[in-house]
Design an enzyme around this catalytic site. Structure first.
Site, PDB file in Angstrom:
ATOM      1  N   ILE A  17     -34.251   0.504  -3.269  1.00 39.73           N
ATOM      2  CA  ILE A  17     -34.543   0.753  -1.864  1.00 39.73           C
ATOM      3  C   ILE A  17     -34.516   2.246  -1.555  1.00 39.73           C
ATOM      4  CG2 ILE A  17     -33.663   0.451   0.484  1.00 39.73           C
ATOM      5  CD1 ILE A  17     -32.694  -2.355  -0.430  1.00 39.73           C
ATOM      6  N   GLY A  93     -22.350  -2.865  -5.612  1.00 40.46           N
ATOM      7  CA  GLY A  93     -22.209  -4.293  -5.356  1.00 40.46           C
ATOM      8  C   GLY A  93     -21.123  -4.874  -6.236  1.00 40.46           C
ATOM      9  N   TYR A 154     -17.747  -6.669  -1.473  1.00 41.06           N
ATOM     10  CA  TYR A 154     -19.006  -6.031  -1.082  1.00 41.06           C
ATOM     11  C   TYR A 154     -19.346  -6.303   0.381  1.00 41.06           C
ATOM     12  CZ  TYR A 154     -24.059  -5.203  -0.918  1.00 41.06           C
ATOM     13  OH  TYR A 154     -25.308  -4.765  -0.578  1.00 41.06           O
ATOM     14  N   LYS A 158     -19.584  -3.607   3.663  1.00 42.51           N
ATOM     15  CA  LYS A 158     -20.787  -3.410   4.464  1.00 42.51           C
ATOM     16  C   LYS A 158     -20.561  -3.812   5.919  1.00 42.51           C
ATOM     17  CE  LYS A 158     -23.709  -1.743   1.450  1.00 42.51           C
ATOM     18  NZ  LYS A 158     -24.335  -0.419   1.630  1.00 42.51           N
ATOM     19  N   LEU A 188     -35.930  -7.293  -4.401  1.00 39.88           N
ATOM     20  CA  LEU A 188     -36.317  -7.265  -5.818  1.00 39.88           C
ATOM     21  C   LEU A 188     -36.196  -5.859  -6.408  1.00 39.88           C
ATOM     22  CD1 LEU A 188     -39.416  -9.607  -5.502  1.00 39.88           C
ATOM     23  CD2 LEU A 188     -37.210 -10.197  -6.547  1.00 39.88           C
TER      24      LEU A 188
END
Length: 248
Positions: A17, A93, A154, A158, A188
């Site tokens: 990302i 993560g 995780y 967040k 993905l």
């Protein structure tokens, strides 16, 4: 949606990302400061941006603690003079059953996912305030808003970043700084496919209207929207980019 004349710092921009976001912002005119730990990948992203006609610099950073964050800010200011847009994308993560999570993994997750954005914003926001403009976009996750087994560390890190987004919007919004977050669903990326597999990511979306995982480019478009003047009246929002999973 032009970013001409803006300087954007994107953390975790060497893949996934972050890479897609860096390339999109550069394509739309921003000078992008590509930050990450992998120097080979970082230089490749910068080369790709320049080959496409954009401008970018690579700033290596581990963001392990406040000192590293402050060092990155110093390098960013040395390279570009200012930062107009901060994209807090770098993350770890950490997954697994709660009793099985080592303390070192817990601490590393919170250090990168919570502490790093906190100190980057603390170092960059005052100059944004003095100029009367700036944008901060935090990248969180859909699982920060509902319970999922195996993601306690995780997801909670967040969720903390989601709340920081609202606190910073309240703190800095009156001074011309917009702070928002994007909460992606399964995407993905190389890392996600390595951990969950492409089929696993798709299965996570069985309840979502989209019935599929996102591409990094789709999440980057959402980030770019919040960073743009088209989102000028949006403050403190946690924008789901999850194929409708939050609606189910």
């Amino acid at each position: 949606m032009s970013f001409g004349g803006d300087v954007a710092l994107v953390t975790g921009a060497t893949r996934g990302i972050g890479e897609a976001t860096a390339k999109l912002l550069a394509h739309r005119g921003a000078h992008v400061l590509v930050s990450g730990r992998d120097e080979e990948r970082g230089h490749r992203v910068v080369d790709d941006i320049r080959a496409a006609g954009g401008t970018a610099d690579f700033l290596p950073a581990s963001l392990a603690d406040a000192t590293h964050c402050q060092a990155l800010v110093a390098e960013a200011l040395d390279a570009a003079g200012r930062v107009d847009i901060l994209i807090n994308n770098a993350a770890i993560g950490t997954f697994g059953a709660t009793p099985a999570i080592p303390e070192v993994d817990f601490d590393a997750c919170y250090a990168l996912n919570v502490k790093a954005p906190f100190y980057l914003v603390g170092a960059l926001a005052p100059a944004m305030v003095s100029r009367g403009r700036g944008v901060i976009v935090n990248v969180t996750t859909m699982v920060a808003s509902f319970g999922t087994a195996g993601s306690a560390v995780y997801a909670s890190s967040k969720a903390a970043l989601n709340h920081l987004t609202k606190c910073w919007a309240t703190e800095f919004g009156p001074h011309g700084i917009r702070v928002n977050a994007v909460a992606p669903g399964p995407t993905l990326t190389e890392n996600a496919k390595a951990v969950f597999g492409e089929d696993g990511l798709t299965k996570m979306m069985r309840q979502a209207p989209a019935r599929r995982a996102a591409t990094p480019d789709e999440i980057a478009e959402t980030i770019a929207y919040l960073a743009s003047d088209r989102a000028s009246f949006i403050h403190g929002a946690i924008l789901p980019a999850d194929g409708g999973r939050a609606a189910t």
